[in-house]
Design an enzyme around this catalytic site. Structure first.
Site, PDB file in Angstrom:
ATOM      1  N   SER A   1       0.470  -1.279  -0.371  1.00 55.26           N
ATOM      2  CA  SER A   1      -0.135   0.032   0.105  1.00 55.26           C
ATOM      3  C   SER A   1       0.627   1.436   0.196  1.00 55.26           C
ATOM      4  CB  SER A   1      -1.028   0.219   1.312  1.00 55.26           C
ATOM      5  OG  SER A   1      -1.768  -1.270   1.350  1.00 55.26           O
TER       6      SER A   1
HETATM    7  N1  SAH Z   1      -0.047  -4.548   3.803  1.00 55.19           N
HETATM    8  C1  SAH Z   1       0.024  -5.018   2.523  1.00 55.19           C
HETATM    9  C2  SAH Z   1      -0.860  -4.485   1.703  1.00 55.19           C
HETATM   10  C3  SAH Z   1      -1.078  -6.671   0.395  1.00 55.19           C
HETATM   11  S1  SAH Z   1      -1.470  -5.981  -0.816  1.00 55.19           S
HETATM   12  C4  SAH Z   1       0.941  -4.062   2.289  1.00 55.19           C
HETATM   13  O1  SAH Z   1       1.717  -3.295   2.609  1.00 55.19           O
HETATM   14  O2  SAH Z   1       2.489  -5.040   1.919  1.00 55.19           O
HETATM   15  C5  SAH Z   1      -3.927  -7.459   0.290  1.00 55.19           C
HETATM   16  C6  SAH Z   1      -3.079  -8.428   0.975  1.00 55.19           C
HETATM   17  O3  SAH Z   1      -4.653  -8.836   1.217  1.00 55.19           O
HETATM   18  C7  SAH Z   1      -2.581  -9.385  -0.849  1.00 55.19           C
HETATM   19  O4  SAH Z   1      -1.306  -9.701   0.039  1.00 55.19           O
HETATM   20  C8  SAH Z   1      -3.860 -10.761  -0.423  1.00 55.19           C
HETATM   21  O5  SAH Z   1      -3.678 -12.331  -0.852  1.00 55.19           O
HETATM   22  C9  SAH Z   1      -4.758 -10.317   0.789  1.00 55.19           C
HETATM   23  N2  SAH Z   1      -5.823 -10.785   1.493  1.00 55.19           N
HETATM   24  C10 SAH Z   1      -6.764 -10.611  -0.277  1.00 55.19           C
HETATM   25  N3  SAH Z   1      -8.021 -11.211   0.750  1.00 55.19           N
HETATM   26  C11 SAH Z   1      -7.190 -12.244   2.482  1.00 55.19           C
HETATM   27  C12 SAH Z   1      -8.124 -12.527   3.338  1.00 55.19           C
HETATM   28  N4  SAH Z   1      -9.580 -12.937   3.009  1.00 55.19           N
HETATM   29  N5  SAH Z   1      -7.693 -13.127   4.106  1.00 55.19           N
HETATM   30  C13 SAH Z   1      -6.052 -13.011   4.114  1.00 55.19           C
HETATM   31  N6  SAH Z   1      -5.649 -12.353   2.981  1.00 55.19           N
HETATM   32  C14 SAH Z   1      -6.618 -11.411   2.233  1.00 55.19           C
END
Ligand code: SAH
Length: 222
Positions: free
Chosen positions: A68
């Site tokens: 993000s």
């Molecule tokens: N906070 C992270 C954001 C990554 S993008 C960063 O800054 O790097 C969002 C993430 O949520 C992805 O890695 C995706 O695989 C995960 N995600 C989506 N749905 C999910 C779920 N139901 N349970 C766990 N992770 C999930």
């Protein structure tokens, strides 16, 4: 502070000011801004993206996911209203960057990632970097992590189509759930849900955001 980090912090401060009419404040919690300065974002982005690590924007981390934007990480961390003795849950470990920020702000962070490769890489990275108050799990976080509930705060870093009741149920009274809500790849709102007494909840819309979709069906990975 290194020059590129100083620039990232200044960019966040500028965007906070620019969006102050939406977020209701001109500065974020100084504890959050200190954590943003302390955590080296460059180690959480793919090597090929290293040059952009301190830009105030999201970056691809593989598997169709993104790390993000720093301003959003700072804002969501601020909206959680953390305290040193808090226990928080994060859904969507991704790169582990937001996880690392949270680990500087609270006593214990639990984080769930549904993409095994991302979750394993990030868990290893957080451990190597010495963020010891973090426990990661591979799985679908839609139903939360009941074993460690209740949480003082829950942060979801992927967009849900609605507010999951399972997560509200795992908050302490007065705890906050920070979550982007909306249709995938369309307009989403960053929302703060505060759990009140009994079934009462307070829902506050903060501002428009763009997140990757949250996987909502609990059917795999565990
Ligand atoms: N906070 C992270 C954001 C990554 S993008 C960063 O800054 O790097 C969002 C993430 O949520 C992805 O890695 C995706 O695989 C995960 N995600 C989506 N749905 C999910 C779920 N139901 N349970 C766990 N992770 C999930």
């Amino acid at each position: 502070m290194k020059k590129n980090m100083r620039r990232m912090i200044a960019d966040i401060e500028r965007e906070v000011e620019y969006t102050s009419h939406l977020i209701g404040k001109h500065v974020l919690d100084p504890r959050v801004m200190k954590a943003m300065e302390e955590v080296p974002r460059e180690v959480f982005v793919p090597g090929s993206m290293m040059h952009f690590a301190f830009e105030n924007g999201p970056l691809p981390i593989g598997y169709g996911q993104t790390i993000s934007q720093p301003y959003i990480v700072a804002l969501m961390s601020d909206l959680l209203q953390t305290q040193d003795d808090h226990v928080v849950l994060e859904i969507g470990t991704g790169s582990g960057y937001q996880t690392a920020i949270l680990s500087r702000l609270v006593r214990q962070v639990y984080s769930i990632e549904v993409v095994r490769e991302l979750g394993e890489t990030s868990a290893g990275r957080l451990k190597d970097l010495g963020y010891t108050n973090v426990e990661c799990r591979i799985g679908n976080g839609y139903a939360g992590w009941p074993e460690h509930a209740p949480y003082n705060g829950i942060i979801v870093t992927a967009a849900a189509t609605h507010i999951p009741q399972s997560l509200i149920d795992q908050l302490v009274t007065g705890g906050h759930l920070v979550i982007p809500v909306g249709e995938p790849y369309e307009a989403q709102e960053l929302i703060v849900v505060t759990r009140g007494e009994g079934d009462h909840i307070d829902v506050r819309e903060i501002l428009g955001v763009a997140f990757v979709p949250m996987q909502e069906e609990v059917d795999d990975a565990d």
